[in-house]
Write a protein that holds these residues in place. Structure first.
Motif, short mmCIF file in Angstrom:
data_model
loop_
_atom_site.label_atom_id
_atom_site.label_comp_id
_atom_site.label_asym_id
_atom_site.label_seq_id
_atom_site.Cartn_x
_atom_site.Cartn_y
_atom_site.Cartn_z
N THR A 1 21.66 -39.57 -2.07
CA THR A 1 21.91 -39.20 -0.67
C THR A 1 21.77 -37.69 -0.54
O THR A 1 22.37 -36.95 -1.33
CB THR A 1 23.33 -39.61 -0.24
OG1 THR A 1 23.53 -40.98 -0.55
CG2 THR A 1 23.55 -39.39 1.25
N ARG B 1 22.22 -37.79 7.19
CA ARG B 1 22.09 -38.26 5.81
C ARG B 1 20.78 -38.97 5.61
O ARG B 1 20.37 -39.77 6.45
CB ARG B 1 23.20 -39.26 5.48
CG ARG B 1 24.47 -38.65 5.26
CD ARG B 1 25.47 -39.57 4.58
NE ARG B 1 26.53 -38.71 4.11
CZ ARG B 1 27.38 -38.11 4.91
NH1 ARG B 1 27.34 -38.31 6.19
NH2 ARG B 1 28.30 -37.31 4.42
N ILE C 1 18.76 -41.29 2.64
CA ILE C 1 18.95 -41.96 1.36
C ILE C 1 17.60 -42.30 0.77
O ILE C 1 16.69 -42.75 1.48
CB ILE C 1 19.79 -43.24 1.56
CG1 ILE C 1 21.22 -42.83 1.90
CG2 ILE C 1 19.77 -44.13 0.34
CD1 ILE C 1 22.17 -43.96 2.06
N ALA D 1 14.30 -39.24 -1.09
CA ALA D 1 15.29 -38.81 -0.07
C ALA D 1 14.81 -37.54 0.63
O ALA D 1 14.91 -37.43 1.86
CB ALA D 1 16.64 -38.58 -0.75
#
Ligand code: KIV
Ligand code: ZN
Length: 535
Positions: A487, A494, A496, A515
């Motif tokens: 993350t 955010r 991921i 990410a």
């Protein structure tokens, strides 16, 4: 389904859904009972960081630890009491003078505080652990509640193992505590033994059967040995309890405590039918859960309600299709409202065209009909082989279908030199598709991952903070492969990335690259949208 289908006629509080909702106080014991989970102990400075986050989350009371247990613990509680002034702080103590003195001193500077005193009430605890008679226990708690009351107005009293105590003795200890000045009666299901239909009515009986029972606040504290901690807490709420003791991720002794996020979301989702509400800022739930899990090194099971990785993931094509048409088809809560990134949708062999197209579009990539068809076929083949199709693999497939390179950066090669007496050295080769360049970066660290992350950070200079890495073994045996989920946080959002490989370091590196690629692609997509809307 009617909204009040579960309402128990015995409860005065929830008969009319139009009445003002009863406010349930959330008492967080992550830093005390939660920390009693084997292997979960925290350093004082970690406790302070978590206490700040609990305050942000909006809990009403924090129990930051057991003040007498060590000097470090005492100091952490003292600092939390000094710093967190908008939350009530609770000092935890056995019915012993030294414990009470420590709890009173540690919480001295809190803006609002209470003292939490406990003593066992079940015969089995009296006979084998305390080795005291009932009269002696009553005498101890009387003198210690009175002693604590000299220093602190709000006294919470817990008869430990209440759900396995004789009702007669339970009433006696509660009555004695109230007579000596206890203002909050917390009835715990210490061993997680109770059943909701018997535990809830116990509160009504105590309130009605104990002298002064209608003058105090009721609280509950349930353990999860039979998986009933949330159900028992809700049953207690139905019987007038206005405070529930919980812990983040349900951590605590043995199978843990009532989970904060599960209880709060049950109230958020079904609060209308119960006539209750909490003051929790649900948007901080996920972040708090991750922080506690990371700090305690306590992984969260995939299927844990609310915060587990699979809690909002739908692999079946039918579910994914319904969800994309209208999320209410298969979701009773909005994960984003709890700060859970939507990108957690899992793609696997059950996923359909619609879900694949949607996931790709989240990266700002638009595909034509024939490209989608081609991608779908490649995807199905890969899904059979891999179980889960992670973002880096999906982007590779998109590249193959469109005959382009879609990832801003891709990992070309990785080498790590590790040994017991040296720092780890990594060399990572990254291809930059925009500049059409390939470069090798070197880095070092105490561990191989640290060295690799250093290289990638240099290769992909994007302002994205590496927040979290989860490693899971996907199979057992010598040929086990591992899944890495990274993350990163950029501009408050955010992202991921995940990857699977037999070499876990390579999986982590790929997940990190995926990410950060996600951050870049999302930004591009936002720019394109801005341009299109003429902003
Ligand atoms: O489980 C329990 O009974 C406790 C109390 C002392 C509240 O943690
Ligand atoms: Zn407990």
């Amino acid at each position: 389904m009617t909204t009040n289908m579960n309402v128990n006629s015995n409860v005065n509080a929830n008969e009319n859904v139009n009445e003002a909702k009863r406010r349930i106080q959330i008492f967080d014991t992550t830093l005390r009972d939660g920390e009693q989970a084997p292997g979960a102990s925290m350093k004082p400075e970690q406790k302070i960081v978590i206490a700040r986050q609990l305050a942000r989350l909006g809990v009403d009371v924090i129990e930051p630890g057991f003040p007498i247990s060590s000097p470090g613990e005492f100091q952490a509680i003292q600092q939390i009491s000094r710093e967190i002034q908008n939350v009530e702080i609770c000092g935890f103590a056995r019915c012993m003078k030294a414990d009470i003195d420590a709890a009173v001193a540690a919480t001295q500077d809190a803006a609002r505080r209470r003292l939490h005193l406990f003593i066992s009430a079940s015969q089995i605890h009296l006979d084998f652990q305390l080795r005291k008679t009932q009269d002696q226990v009553v005498e101890m708690l009387r003198s210690m509640v009175a002693y604590g009351k000299q220093f602190v107005d709000q006294i919470e009293f817990s008869p430990m193992d209440a759900s396995r105590s004789s009702e007669e003795f339970l009433f006696r200890v509660v009555e004695a505590a109230i007579e000596e000045g206890a203002t909050i009666i917390n009835i715990p299901d210490t061993m997680g033994y109770a059943l909701p239909e018997e535990f809830g009515p116990l509160f009504t009986r105590v309130r009605q059967g104990v002298r002064g029972g209608d003058k105090v606040v009721y609280s509950t504290h349930c353990h999860n040995d039979l998986g009933l901690a949330v159900a028992n807490s809700l049953a207690a709420i139905r019987h007038g309890v206005t405070q529930v003791e919980v812990s983040v991720n349900g951590v605590g002794e043995r199978a843990g405590n009532c989970s904060l996020e599960e209880l709060v979301m049950a109230i958020e989702t079904r609060g209308e039918s119960m006539g209750v509400e909490t003051g929790i800022n649900v948007e901080h739930i996920y972040e708090t859960s991750r922080m506690v899990s990371r700090t305690m090194h306590f992984p969260i099971s995939f299927n844990k309600p609310i915060v587990g990785r699979n809690a909002f993931q739908h692999e079946s094509g039918i579910h994914q299709d319904g969800l994309l048409k209208n999320r209410n088809t298969y979701e009773i809560m909005d994960p984003e409202a709890m700060g859970i990134p939507r990108s957690m949708i899992i793609l696997g062999k059950h996923s359909g065209r619609h879900a694949i197209k949607h996931r790709v579009s989240e990266f700002g990539i638009k595909l034509g009909e024939s490209e989608i068809e081609d991608l779908y076929n490649r995807f199905k083949e890969k899904a059979d082989e891999l179980k889960i199709v992670t973002d880096d693999v999906l982007m590779q497939l998109v590249g193959e279908s469109t005959d382009t390179i879609v990832q801003p950066f891709s990992l070309v090669d990785l080498q790590v030199l590790a040994g017991s007496n040296r720092s780890r050295i990594a060399s990572v080769t990254i291809y930059d598709s925009e500049n059409e360049t390939e470069r090798t970066y070197t880095g070092s660290g105490e561990g191989p991952l640290e060295a690799v992350i250093q290289c990638i950070r240099e290769a992909m200079p994007v302002d994205a903070v590496f927040e979290d890495l989860e490693l899971h073994s996907l199979s057992t045996g010598e040929d086990a492969s591992g899944e890495a989920v990274v993350t990163v946080v950029s501009g408050g959002r955010r992202n991921i990335g995940s990857a699977i490989h037999k070499d876990i370091i390579l999986a982590a590196a790929k997940a990190y690259v995926a990410a950060v690629n996600g951050v870049i692609l999302t930004r591009k997509m936002q720019e394109v949208r801005k341009e299109a809307s003429g902003e």
